[in-house]
Design a protein around this motif. Sequence first.
Motif, PDB file in Angstrom:
ATOM      1  N   ALA A   1       0.806  -1.215   0.000  1.00 22.62           N
ATOM      2  CA  ALA A   1       0.000   0.000   0.000  1.00 22.62           C
ATOM      3  C   ALA A   1       0.839   1.265   0.000  1.00 22.62           C
ATOM      4  O   ALA A   1       0.460   2.269  -0.603  1.00 22.62           O
ATOM      5  N   SER A   2       1.988   1.233   0.658  1.00 27.30           N
ATOM      6  CA  SER A   2       2.833   2.421   0.705  1.00 27.30           C
ATOM      7  C   SER A   2       3.524   2.639  -0.638  1.00 27.30           C
ATOM      8  O   SER A   2       4.038   1.699  -1.238  1.00 27.30           O
ATOM      9  N   PRO A   3       3.564   3.881  -1.116  1.00 27.41           N
ATOM     10  CA  PRO A   3       4.307   4.140  -2.349  1.00 27.41           C
ATOM     11  C   PRO A   3       5.816   4.093  -2.144  1.00 27.41           C
ATOM     12  O   PRO A   3       6.570   4.006  -3.104  1.00 27.41           O
ATOM     13  N   ASP A   4       6.238   4.160  -0.870  1.00 22.98           N
ATOM     14  CA  ASP A   4       7.665   4.092  -0.552  1.00 22.98           C
ATOM     15  C   ASP A   4       7.908   2.803   0.217  1.00 22.98           C
ATOM     16  O   ASP A   4       7.750   2.734   1.428  1.00 22.98           O
ATOM     17  N   TRP A   5       8.314   1.782  -0.511  1.00 24.15           N
ATOM     18  CA  TRP A   5       8.508   0.457   0.079  1.00 24.15           C
ATOM     19  C   TRP A   5       9.568   0.476   1.177  1.00 24.15           C
ATOM     20  O   TRP A   5       9.545  -0.310   2.109  1.00 24.15           O
ATOM     21  N   LYS A   6      10.495   1.396   1.078  1.00 19.95           N
ATOM     22  CA  LYS A   6      11.598   1.435   2.032  1.00 19.95           C
ATOM     23  C   LYS A   6      11.214   2.079   3.344  1.00 19.95           C
ATOM     24  O   LYS A   6      11.951   1.990   4.336  1.00 19.95           O
ATOM     25  N   ALA A   7      10.074   2.769   3.377  1.00 17.60           N
ATOM     26  CA  ALA A   7       9.653   3.427   4.612  1.00 17.60           C
ATOM     27  C   ALA A   7       9.416   2.371   5.681  1.00 17.60           C
ATOM     28  O   ALA A   7       8.727   1.381   5.458  1.00 17.60           O
ATOM     29  N   SER A   8      10.011   2.560   6.863  1.00 11.45           N
ATOM     30  CA  SER A   8       9.863   1.571   7.930  1.00 11.45           C
ATOM     31  C   SER A   8       9.998   2.255   9.266  1.00 11.45           C
ATOM     32  O   SER A   8      11.026   2.834   9.577  1.00 11.45           O
ATOM     33  N   LEU A   9       8.913   2.224  10.040  1.00 13.61           N
ATOM     34  CA  LEU A   9       8.976   2.804  11.372  1.00 13.61           C
ATOM     35  C   LEU A   9       9.753   1.885  12.300  1.00 13.61           C
ATOM     36  O   LEU A   9       9.764   0.675  12.135  1.00 13.61           O
ATOM     37  N   GLY A  10      10.362   2.454  13.290  1.00 14.44           N
ATOM     38  CA  GLY A  10      11.065   1.653  14.278  1.00 14.44           C
ATOM     39  C   GLY A  10      12.554   1.856  14.182  1.00 14.44           C
ATOM     40  O   GLY A  10      13.136   1.875  13.100  1.00 14.44           O
ATOM     41  N   ALA A  11      13.164   2.020  15.343  1.00 18.78           N
ATOM     42  CA  ALA A  11      14.601   2.270  15.379  1.00 18.78           C
ATOM     43  C   ALA A  11      15.396   1.004  15.157  1.00 18.78           C
ATOM     44  O   ALA A  11      16.475   1.034  14.560  1.00 18.78           O
ATOM     45  N   GLY A  12      14.893  -0.111  15.665  1.00 15.44           N
ATOM     46  CA  GLY A  12      15.657  -1.343  15.560  1.00 15.44           C
ATOM     47  C   GLY A  12      14.778  -2.544  15.809  1.00 15.44           C
ATOM     48  O   GLY A  12      13.587  -2.429  16.103  1.00 15.44           O
ATOM     49  N   ILE A  13      15.385  -3.703  15.687  1.00 12.19           N
ATOM     50  CA  ILE A  13      14.657  -4.952  15.882  1.00 12.19           C
ATOM     51  C   ILE A  13      15.608  -5.973  16.480  1.00 12.19           C
ATOM     52  O   ILE A  13      16.792  -6.009  16.143  1.00 12.19           O
TER      53      ILE A  13
ATOM     54  N   GLN B   1      14.711  -4.366   6.297  1.00 11.71           N
ATOM     55  CA  GLN B   1      13.734  -4.193   5.220  1.00 11.71           C
ATOM     56  C   GLN B   1      14.430  -4.120   3.870  1.00 11.71           C
ATOM     57  O   GLN B   1      13.975  -4.720   2.892  1.00 11.71           O
ATOM     58  N   GLN B   2      15.550  -3.400   3.799  1.00 12.91           N
ATOM     59  CA  GLN B   2      16.242  -3.267   2.521  1.00 12.91           C
ATOM     60  C   GLN B   2      16.812  -4.602   2.054  1.00 12.91           C
ATOM     61  O   GLN B   2      16.776  -4.926   0.855  1.00 12.91           O
ATOM     62  N   LEU B   3      17.328  -5.396   2.974  1.00  7.99           N
ATOM     63  CA  LEU B   3      17.836  -6.722   2.607  1.00  7.99           C
ATOM     64  C   LEU B   3      16.724  -7.578   2.011  1.00  7.99           C
ATOM     65  O   LEU B   3      16.931  -8.287   1.015  1.00  7.99           O
ATOM     66  N   LEU B   4      15.542  -7.513   2.609  1.00 14.33           N
ATOM     67  CA  LEU B   4      14.410  -8.291   2.101  1.00 14.33           C
ATOM     68  C   LEU B   4      13.929  -7.754   0.753  1.00 14.33           C
ATOM     69  O   LEU B   4      13.590  -8.527  -0.148  1.00 14.33           O
ATOM     70  N   ILE B   5      13.897  -6.436   0.617  1.00 13.76           N
ATOM     71  CA  ILE B   5      13.507  -5.835  -0.665  1.00 13.76           C
ATOM     72  C   ILE B   5      14.435  -6.313  -1.777  1.00 13.76           C
ATOM     73  O   ILE B   5      13.994  -6.710  -2.859  1.00 13.76           O
ATOM     74  N   ASP B   6      15.737  -6.291  -1.513  1.00 17.85           N
ATOM     75  CA  ASP B   6      16.707  -6.719  -2.530  1.00 17.85           C
ATOM     76  C   ASP B   6      16.465  -8.167  -2.941  1.00 17.85           C
ATOM     77  O   ASP B   6      16.566  -8.519  -4.132  1.00 17.85           O
ATOM     78  N   GLU B   7      16.135  -9.009  -1.968  1.00 16.57           N
ATOM     79  CA  GLU B   7      15.914 -10.421  -2.263  1.00 16.57           C
ATOM     80  C   GLU B   7      14.618 -10.614  -3.057  1.00 16.57           C
ATOM     81  O   GLU B   7      14.549 -11.453  -3.958  1.00 16.57           O
ATOM     82  N   VAL B   8      13.585  -9.844  -2.726  1.00 21.14           N
ATOM     83  CA  VAL B   8      12.330  -9.925  -3.483  1.00 21.14           C
ATOM     84  C   VAL B   8      12.561  -9.533  -4.937  1.00 21.14           C
ATOM     85  O   VAL B   8      12.113 -10.216  -5.866  1.00 21.14           O
TER      86      VAL B   8
ATOM     87  N   ALA C   1       9.750 -11.567  -8.669  1.00 17.62           N
ATOM     88  CA  ALA C   1       8.334 -11.329  -8.377  1.00 17.62           C
ATOM     89  C   ALA C   1       7.883 -10.005  -8.989  1.00 17.62           C
ATOM     90  O   ALA C   1       8.664  -9.066  -9.135  1.00 17.62           O
ATOM     91  N   ASP C   2       6.600  -9.942  -9.358  1.00 17.63           N
ATOM     92  CA  ASP C   2       6.006  -8.679  -9.810  1.00 17.63           C
ATOM     93  C   ASP C   2       5.637  -7.864  -8.577  1.00 17.63           C
ATOM     94  O   ASP C   2       4.913  -8.345  -7.701  1.00 17.63           O
ATOM     95  N   VAL C   3       6.123  -6.638  -8.485  1.00 15.16           N
ATOM     96  CA  VAL C   3       5.895  -5.789  -7.315  1.00 15.16           C
ATOM     97  C   VAL C   3       5.178  -4.522  -7.764  1.00 15.16           C
ATOM     98  O   VAL C   3       5.590  -3.869  -8.729  1.00 15.16           O
ATOM     99  N   ARG C   4       4.093  -4.199  -7.054  1.00 20.82           N
ATOM    100  CA  ARG C   4       3.386  -2.939  -7.317  1.00 20.82           C
ATOM    101  C   ARG C   4       3.258  -2.171  -6.008  1.00 20.82           C
ATOM    102  O   ARG C   4       2.678  -2.662  -5.033  1.00 20.82           O
ATOM    103  N   LEU C   5       3.805  -0.962  -5.990  1.00 21.08           N
ATOM    104  CA  LEU C   5       3.746  -0.117  -4.804  1.00 21.08           C
ATOM    105  C   LEU C   5       2.568   0.843  -4.914  1.00 21.08           C
ATOM    106  O   LEU C   5       2.062   1.131  -5.995  1.00 21.08           O
ATOM    107  N   GLY C   6       2.127   1.352  -3.761  1.00 22.57           N
ATOM    108  CA  GLY C   6       1.002   2.264  -3.745  1.00 22.57           C
ATOM    109  C   GLY C   6      -0.274   1.607  -4.240  1.00 22.57           C
ATOM    110  O   GLY C   6      -1.158   2.276  -4.793  1.00 22.57           O
ATOM    111  N   THR C   7      -0.394   0.304  -4.023  1.00 29.75           N
ATOM    112  CA  THR C   7      -1.529  -0.464  -4.552  1.00 29.75           C
ATOM    113  C   THR C   7      -2.157  -1.296  -3.440  1.00 29.75           C
ATOM    114  O   THR C   7      -1.455  -1.937  -2.653  1.00 29.75           O
ATOM    115  N   ARG C   8      -3.486  -1.301  -3.404  1.00 27.58           N
ATOM    116  CA  ARG C   8      -4.227  -2.093  -2.419  1.00 27.58           C
ATOM    117  C   ARG C   8      -5.169  -3.063  -3.126  1.00 27.58           C
ATOM    118  O   ARG C   8      -5.652  -2.780  -4.225  1.00 27.58           O
TER     119      ARG C   8
END
Length: 390
Positions: free
Chosen positions: A49-61, A125-132, A137-144
Motif C-alpha cells: 500500500a505504501s508508495p515508498d517500500w523502504k519506509a519503515s517505522l522503528g529504530a531497531g529490531i 527491510q532493505q535486505l528483504l527488498i533486494d531479495e524480493v 516477483a512482480d511488485v506494485r507499490l502504492g496499490t491495495r
Amino acid sequence: MTHRPTVPHSRLRSSGGTPIVLVIGGGTSGSALTVLLRRAGIGVDLVEASPDWKASLGAGITLQGNALRVLREVGVLEGVEKDGYAAEGVTVLAPDGTVLHAHDELRTGGDDLPAHIGMQRPRLQQLLIDEVLASGADVRLGTRATAFEQDAEGVDVTFSDGTTRRYDLVAGADGLGSATRRMIGITDTPEPTGMGIWRAPAPRPAGVTRTEMIYGGRCFIAGYCPTGEDTVYTYLVEPARDRASLNPDTYADEIRALSEGYGGAWTELRAAFTDPKAVNYACFDRHLVEGPWHRGRVVLVGDAAHACPPTLAQGAAMSLEDVQVLAELLTGRTEWDDRLLTEYHARRLPRVRMVVDASVQLGRWLLDGVRDADVPGLVHRTLSALKELP
C-alpha cells in the motif's frame, strides 16, 4: 515482463498449470513469503500500500535465533550478520547503572546461530527488498486489494488502480490493522494491554556489547540493544498514553525526559535524543485470531493473524515462522485446498498462542507490580519450546 519458470508437477495447483499467489503487504513476512515461493517456482505478485517500500517505522529490531533460522532460508542471513550485531546474552542493571546480573540466552535457532542479532529495522527491510526484486516477483507499490471474488479454483482480486487479476491463493501479510482480515470477515481485532513504548536510535556507547535492561525507575523497562558496530536502539516502556494527545514535534523531549534518572550508558544515550522524527511511540497490543486464519483461498500470515508485546522479542520470529510453514505446505502439496490451510493453522496456533500469552503475562506482572513473579521460569520455558522446529 517477469519470467515465471515452469514448476514441477508436484507443485502444480489443483486446476493445473503454473500457480500464482498474491501477497498483500511488503513487510517482513510478506517479503519473506514472496522469496520462498518464488524460489520454488511459484509465480508471485506482491502489492504494498505504501508508495515508498523502504519506509519503515522503528529504530531497531531484535531477531531471536528462531527468526534467524528462517532468514537463513530466505537468503538474507549473511547480510543480517554483516549489518547487525550478534549478542549472546542480557545484562540487568539497577536504575543507577549498577550491574545486577547477566545471563546468556537460549539459542532458539540452534547452536549454529547466535542467540539474537540486533539491527536497524530499515536495514533488514532493505535486505528483504533486494531479495524480493532478485526473485523476479512482480511488485506494485502504492496499490491495495479492494475486493475478492472467490470460487473453488481461485480468487479474482480487484485492485485500487481498477485492475483485476485471478490468483490461486491470496496471502494477507498486511499487518496488525490488516484490511485483508476485515475483507474476508474475520472480526478479531487487536486489544491494548495498557503499555506504551518509546523507541529511538542512538550511537553505541563504548562498552555496550549486549542488550542491557533496567526494571523500575520512571519506566517499567529502560533498555537498549546494539544494532551494529556504531549504533543501538533504545526503548522505554511506560503506561500507555492516548496517542491523539501526543505532539510528534515533542517526541525527542518526551523520551529525553523519561530517561532522566537512569545512569550508566543512559547519560550518553540521552544526549542523542534531539530529532523528534527519529523517535517512535507505539502501544502494546495483544492479537490472536483463534479460529481459522483463512476464508476460502485467502489466508492470513504474521501480524494480520497475531501480534504480541515485545517483552519476549518474538513478534518477528512468529511471523517468519508462519511464512516458513505456509511455504513448506504450498510447495510440497499437489492440491491447494481447505485441508492445507487448516493444517497450516493447526501447526501454528498452539505455538503462537504460547508466545502471545507469555508476552502478555510478562507485561501484566509489570503493570500489577508483582515482585515475586517467576519471570525467569516463564521465559526459559517459552524459549526452550521454541528451539523445536515449528
